[in-house]
Design an enzyme around this catalytic site. Structure first.
Site, short mmCIF file in Angstrom:
data_model
loop_
_atom_site.label_atom_id
_atom_site.label_comp_id
_atom_site.label_asym_id
_atom_site.label_seq_id
_atom_site.Cartn_x
_atom_site.Cartn_y
_atom_site.Cartn_z
N ASP A 1 -77.17 -6.72 66.34
CA ASP A 1 -76.74 -8.07 66.70
C ASP A 1 -75.23 -8.18 66.72
O ASP A 1 -74.64 -8.79 67.61
CB ASP A 1 -77.34 -9.09 65.73
CG ASP A 1 -76.93 -8.83 64.27
OD1 ASP A 1 -76.73 -7.65 63.92
OD2 ASP A 1 -76.83 -9.79 63.50
N ARG B 1 -69.90 -8.03 60.36
CA ARG B 1 -70.15 -8.71 59.10
C ARG B 1 -71.21 -7.96 58.28
O ARG B 1 -71.63 -6.85 58.64
CB ARG B 1 -70.56 -10.16 59.34
CG ARG B 1 -71.89 -10.34 60.04
CD ARG B 1 -72.18 -11.81 60.29
NE ARG B 1 -73.45 -12.01 60.99
CZ ARG B 1 -73.61 -12.86 61.99
NH1 ARG B 1 -72.59 -13.55 62.44
NH2 ARG B 1 -74.79 -13.01 62.56
N ASP B 2 -71.69 -8.58 57.23
CA ASP B 2 -72.67 -7.96 56.35
C ASP B 2 -74.07 -8.09 56.93
O ASP B 2 -74.97 -8.64 56.32
CB ASP B 2 -72.60 -8.59 54.95
CG ASP B 2 -72.82 -10.10 54.99
OD1 ASP B 2 -72.64 -10.71 56.07
OD2 ASP B 2 -73.17 -10.67 53.95
N GLU B 3 -74.25 -7.54 58.13
CA GLU B 3 -75.53 -7.64 58.84
C GLU B 3 -75.73 -6.38 59.66
O GLU B 3 -76.33 -5.42 59.22
CB GLU B 3 -75.56 -8.91 59.69
CG GLU B 3 -76.95 -9.31 60.12
CD GLU B 3 -76.99 -10.74 60.63
OE1 GLU B 3 -78.02 -11.13 61.20
OE2 GLU B 3 -76.00 -11.49 60.44
N ASP C 1 -82.53 -10.12 70.09
CA ASP C 1 -81.28 -9.92 70.83
C ASP C 1 -81.46 -8.90 71.95
O ASP C 1 -81.02 -9.11 73.08
CB ASP C 1 -80.18 -9.46 69.88
CG ASP C 1 -79.87 -10.49 68.80
OD1 ASP C 1 -80.81 -10.93 68.11
OD2 ASP C 1 -78.69 -10.84 68.63
N TRP D 1 -88.67 -12.51 69.59
CA TRP D 1 -88.22 -11.37 68.79
C TRP D 1 -89.29 -10.27 68.84
O TRP D 1 -89.06 -9.19 69.33
CB TRP D 1 -87.91 -11.83 67.36
CG TRP D 1 -86.52 -12.37 67.22
CD1 TRP D 1 -85.48 -11.78 66.55
CD2 TRP D 1 -85.97 -13.59 67.76
NE1 TRP D 1 -84.33 -12.56 66.66
CE2 TRP D 1 -84.61 -13.67 67.39
CE3 TRP D 1 -86.50 -14.62 68.52
CZ2 TRP D 1 -83.78 -14.73 67.75
CZ3 TRP D 1 -85.67 -15.69 68.89
CH2 TRP D 1 -84.35 -15.73 68.51
N GLU E 1 -71.28 -14.96 69.52
CA GLU E 1 -72.62 -15.30 69.05
C GLU E 1 -72.97 -16.75 69.36
O GLU E 1 -74.10 -17.07 69.73
CB GLU E 1 -72.71 -15.06 67.55
CG GLU E 1 -74.05 -15.39 66.93
CD GLU E 1 -74.09 -15.05 65.47
OE1 GLU E 1 -75.20 -14.86 64.94
OE2 GLU E 1 -73.02 -14.96 64.83
N HIS F 1 -71.32 -10.33 70.11
CA HIS F 1 -72.77 -10.53 70.10
C HIS F 1 -73.21 -10.53 71.55
O HIS F 1 -72.89 -11.46 72.28
CB HIS F 1 -73.07 -11.89 69.47
CG HIS F 1 -73.97 -11.86 68.30
ND1 HIS F 1 -73.53 -11.56 67.04
CD2 HIS F 1 -75.30 -12.11 68.18
CE1 HIS F 1 -74.55 -11.66 66.19
NE2 HIS F 1 -75.64 -11.98 66.87
#
Length: 931
Positions: free
Chosen positions: A449, A453-455, A462, A516, A728, A749
């Site tokens: 995605d 960041r913390d992802e 997506d 998804w 995003e 994104h």
């Protein structure tokens, strides 16, 4: 003449991960309408020549016509083709290297530190060994629970980054296969491995609940095969005989926190023979996991290097580097200084108030640190992390800072670029380039995605949305096919449901979610359609059935997927910043529409694969869902209950709308788009579809206005704000330059960049009419506001070009179709026709001639004002001239409908606004010569 053939997916150096690789080749011919009638394939393998003939025109993913390859087989493959003028010369040879292991050959143990002193502790591991005389070939097979790099006699074995990538480790491991013959010498040799935790030890989760999902310590497994000229061989495997150290230069390394490296702790020659490792300790043996399989997707490496564009000084006095492009990768530095001094590098995508904008990173530190050894010029780049950034803050630089001492290295899966688009509008071109950069940054072993960041997770929704765009821009077949293997493996554990992410580190696999989980059906069909990859379609067919059957079961006798957890039309621009799932479109409407889509695609796959009974069953199921959807969500007057752009786009583009309803749905969609000022009003689900739905129902001008809109929310708003990747949120950065206050804000994104598929297939008019573009669909739609547009695609049959240009009152369309393929052509105002390969030109009447300009008065309907760009600009300028805040409020609240006059917008504002508006209208009408 045929190009050198491609084996299976055309991986690095001719790597072939299976025993029967499919073959593809492209032909080049000067004469038009060239068609292949036969081909001959020549395999030179271990000194023997083999020939095979293939009759017909097949040239994409042709079945392997020889005996199965054996492990480590090496050779070359050539092809020649026959057409009307006879046989071509033989192509250039394509190398072939079988990268798979034989049954039972995997012997390596996973090894790691015996007593790590910290979680996810980086390690160095080594072993020395003897190489006898007559070495013919040396092949290293290696994988990791974590990330690693291997060194032979002091040299890295390859240029790959973060090997072996990320798969669901409990179900599938990938090994690299590397020829290291040139790095070895007769006598004593050393094999060293640097190891860090990577994805294996990372903490996953949100709201303070992040935890390691797989394990807390990394481990590595590898085996080196030494083959000699006399036919003998030796294996050097990771086992209890290896030595390890945890006190080396890598202090910490993580995806989110970054890497800390202390060069003063580097033990010289640790990866060379003769090093004294007596202070090192024996290794610990770790659980083995599944037997690894060879890599089937592209390698990850540095693909581009960017210099510093500008050095900035922040208000707080910090040194900031601007690379001019939001990217994914790392910094490489050259530095001279005293031992013990530390350079700290912090990364971010944007600036806020002149400082590094780090709030969107959440808990990700995104910080690298290098402590100098003090010996000469030191060159360093982190080995076991990556960052998403345009800007970097440099602290602790010894002496005067030289911007030439730092470069940004772009890192990603090394896929071949295949698709391009350009047009007469510079901002649209920048938008398209932003889409390309977002794909490059988020295709790093898996489709993520975001990269910063913390992802950085493999969100299924997506890529379901972005898949068509990805399939055009890069040769992403092997990349996505490999990821789908992981999707299916995890799906087997959940009874058919698909997680939010793959790998599913959020433990979401038993919570099916529309758009998804539908990646399970959408992507296999896409790979068949765009690349002709029928093998992936066949492999994934059980997964497609599993997902569709699971959701049909949930829908029950009502045939509607309703009342369950959904993401819906995620990041609808009207959703609150802290609740991006609260969209205008009913999530049950969205979910049931995707149920129809998945049932339809599964029926198509069944038909393609010869499962006729399945095809009939899923077609019937789709019809029941359609009937239920129309009965539940459409009024007798033809209005969808969620009267929103996304609802109509879903009905039209998924084929739910009957022919009787389609025209009305298109009209209503166009009305909503105009009512909203041609600003986007869709989230993840509707964005890929809305412009397609408009143009397919004849509302080309409305689609064009949406594309060219620069006010927020719109595709070009981010471009006006200086974006170099797709955001995003539509308003990830607010007009005043501040960052969106929501917790979830990324500036890289790709999902909302899915409009690029419409640019390729509709605006330029280049798409597939048959799988792999065997027949090209040439169907350009010259939209108002552009003077020209063109797309180029380097496809399975060769390069395709389609473009158009306005000339006077006409439009000139050109198309180049590669040899051994054809095109179906649909031009405005003409019946469809077919053409053969070659270059073609057609001239048609301009379908969007200039419109007459009428007088604009206070009585003019608002719909007529918004449909007249010059009039709209004059009206907005009038409000802005009084007060920009008044103008902003005017744009926000006005609904551009047909039954309200322009005067209605001034009833609650001052006479100053009315006067300014009348003045602007007088100027506009005078310029037009009308009253």
């Amino acid at each position: 003449m045929a190009d050198a053939p491609r084996l299976e997916y055309g991986l690095d150096g001719g790597a072939v991960p299976i025993a029967r690789p499919r073959l593809s080749w492209r032909s080049r011919a000067e004469e038009p309408d060239w068609q292949q009638s036969a081909a001959e394939i020549r395999l030179d393998l271990d000194g023997e020549e083999h020939l095979a003939r293939v009759d017909g025109d097949a040239s994409v993913f042709v079945a392997w016509p020889f005996a199965d390859l054996t492990p480590r087989a090496r050779g070359t493959v050539r092809v020649r083709t026959e057409g009307a003028s006879g046989w071509s010369d033989w192509s250039q040879p394509a190398p072939l290297i079988a990268t798979f292991l034989g049954s039972g050959e995997w012997q390596a143990h996973f090894i790691g530190l015996q007593e790590p002193s910290a979680e996810a502790q980086p390690a160095q591991l080594r072993r020395e060994f003897e190489v006898g005389s007559g070495l013919r070939r040396a092949t290293l097979y290696a994988t990791a629970h974590g990330v690693y790099q291997a060194f032979v006699n002091g040299s890295a074995v390859d240029d790959q980054h973060m090997k072996p990538g990320w798969t669901p480790y409990q179900y599938r491991l990938v090994h690299e296969t590397t020829d290291v013959t040139a790095l070895l010498e007769e006598g004593r040799n050393a094999l060293g491995i640097a190891l860090a935790g990577g994805w294996y030890t990372e903490h996953y989760g949100f709201q303070g609940q992040a935890r390691p999902f797989y394990g807390t310590q990394p481990a590595v497994a590898g085996q080196l095969l030494l083959e000699y000229a006399d036919g003998t061989h030796d294996w050097v495997v990771t086992d209890a005989s290896w030595r390890a150290a945890g006190d080396g230069p890598w202090l910490t390394a993580g995806l989110y926190r970054g890497e800390r490296f202390d060069a003063s702790r580097l033990q010289s020659a640790w990866d060379r023979p003769g090093f004294d490792d007596s202070a090192w300790r024996s290794v610990a043996l770790a659980d083995p996991g599944p037997v690894p399989s060879p890599r089937t997707s592209p390698s990850v490496r540095v693909t581009q290097v960017l210099p510093v564009r500008e050095v900035l000084t922040s208000p707080s006095g910090k040194v900031l580097l601007d690379f001019g492009q939001n990217l994914v990768g790392r910094l490489r530095i050259r530095v001279v200084g005293e031992a013990g001094s530390t350079v700290i590098l912090r990364h971010a995508e944007v600036l806020e108030n002149g400082e590094l904008g780090t709030r969107p990173l959440r808990v990700a530190a995104a910080t690298d640190a290098y402590t100098l050894s003090g010996v000469g010029e030191e060159v360093w780049a982190p080995s076991f992390t990556f960052h998403g950034f345009r800007y970097a803050q440099v602290d602790g630089w010894p002496g005067d800072f030289d911007p030439e001492a730092v470069v940004a290295e772009v890192i990603g899966s090394d896929m071949r670029r295949t698709g391009w688009f350009e047009c007469s509008d510079a901002m649209v071109n920048r938008l398209h380039e932003n889409v390309v950069w977002s794909m490059r940054g988020n295709f790093l072993y898996l489709p993520t995605d975001c990269p910063q960041r913390d992802e950085r997770l493999g969100w299924t929704g997506d890529i379901q949305i972005f898949g068509p765009t990805a399939a055009f821009l890069h040769d992403s077949d092997s990349f996505l096919s490999s990821w789908l293997v992981d999707l299916a493996l995890e799906q087997e554990q959940t009874g058919g449901s698909v997680g939010f992410t793959v790998p599913d580190v959020l433990d979401s696999g038993r919570i099916p979610t529309a758009a998804w989980g539908d990646a399970a059906t959408v992507l296999p069909w896409l790979l068949h359609e765009r690349f002709g990859d029928r093998a992936t379609l066949a492999r994934q067919y059980p997964s497609m059935k599993g997902w569709t059957d699971h959701i049909l079961g949930l829908a029950g006798e009502r045939h509607l997927w309703e009342g369950m957890y959904q993401w819906g039309d995620w990041v609808d621009p009207d959703a609150p910043a802290d609740d991006p799932a609260r969209a205008k479109t009913d999530p049950d409407l969205v979910a049931s529409a995707f149920l129809f889509l998945s049932a339809t695609l599964t029926a198509k796959a069944a038909g393609e694969l010869g499962f006729d009974a399945d095809a009939s069953r899923y077609r019937a199921a789709a019809e029941r869902v359609r009937d239920a959807w129309l009965a539940e969500f459409v009024t007798p007057a033809g209005r969808i209950l969620s009267d929103a752009q996304t609802a109509y786009a879903l009905a039209l583009e998924f084929g739910i709308a009957t022919p009787e309803l389609a025209a009305g749905f298109g009209r209503r969609l166009a009305e909503l788009v105009r009512r909203d000022g041609y600003r986007i009003s869709t989230g993840f689900v509707g964005t890929p579809l809305v412009t397609h739905a408009l143009t397919s129902t004849g509302h080309t001008a409305a689609a064009a206005r949406m594309l060219l809109q620069t006010e927020c929310p719109s595709w070009l708003y981010s471009v006006t704000m200086g974006a170099t990747t797709v955001w995003e949120r539509w308003d990830s950065m607010l007009p005043d330059g501040s960052i969106n206050p929501g917790e979830m804000t990324s500036f890289n994104h790709y999902a909302l960049g899915s409009v690029a598929d419409w640019l390729h297939r509709v605006v330029a008019g280049l798409g597939p009419a048959e799988p792999a573009y065997r027949t090209v669909r040439v169907a350009p739609v010259p939209i108002p506001g552009l003077e020209h547009a063109a797309a180029r695609f380097d496809g399975p049959y060769g390069e395709i070009r389609v473009g158009w240009r306005r000339e006077g009152g006409s439009v000139v369309v050109t198309a180049t179709i590669p040899a051994n393929s054809r095109a179906e052509v649909t031009l405005p105002g003409r019946d469809a026709f077919e053409v053969a390969s070659g270059t073609h030109t057609w001239t048609i009447d301009d379908p969007e001639p200039g419109r007459d300009t009428a007088a604009i008065t206070m009585d003019t309907p608002l719909s007529a004002v918004i449909d007249d760009p010059a009039a709209y600009a004059a009206v907005v300028a009038a409000f802005d001239s009084v007060d920009p805040a008044v103008g902003q409020d005017f744009r926000r609240r006005t609904r551009w409908v047909a039954n309200q006059p322009l005067a209605s917008t001034t009833r609650l504002v001052s006479t100053t606004v009315v006067s300014a508006l009348e003045t602007k209208l007088d100027e506009l009408n005078a310029g037009r010569g009308v009253r």
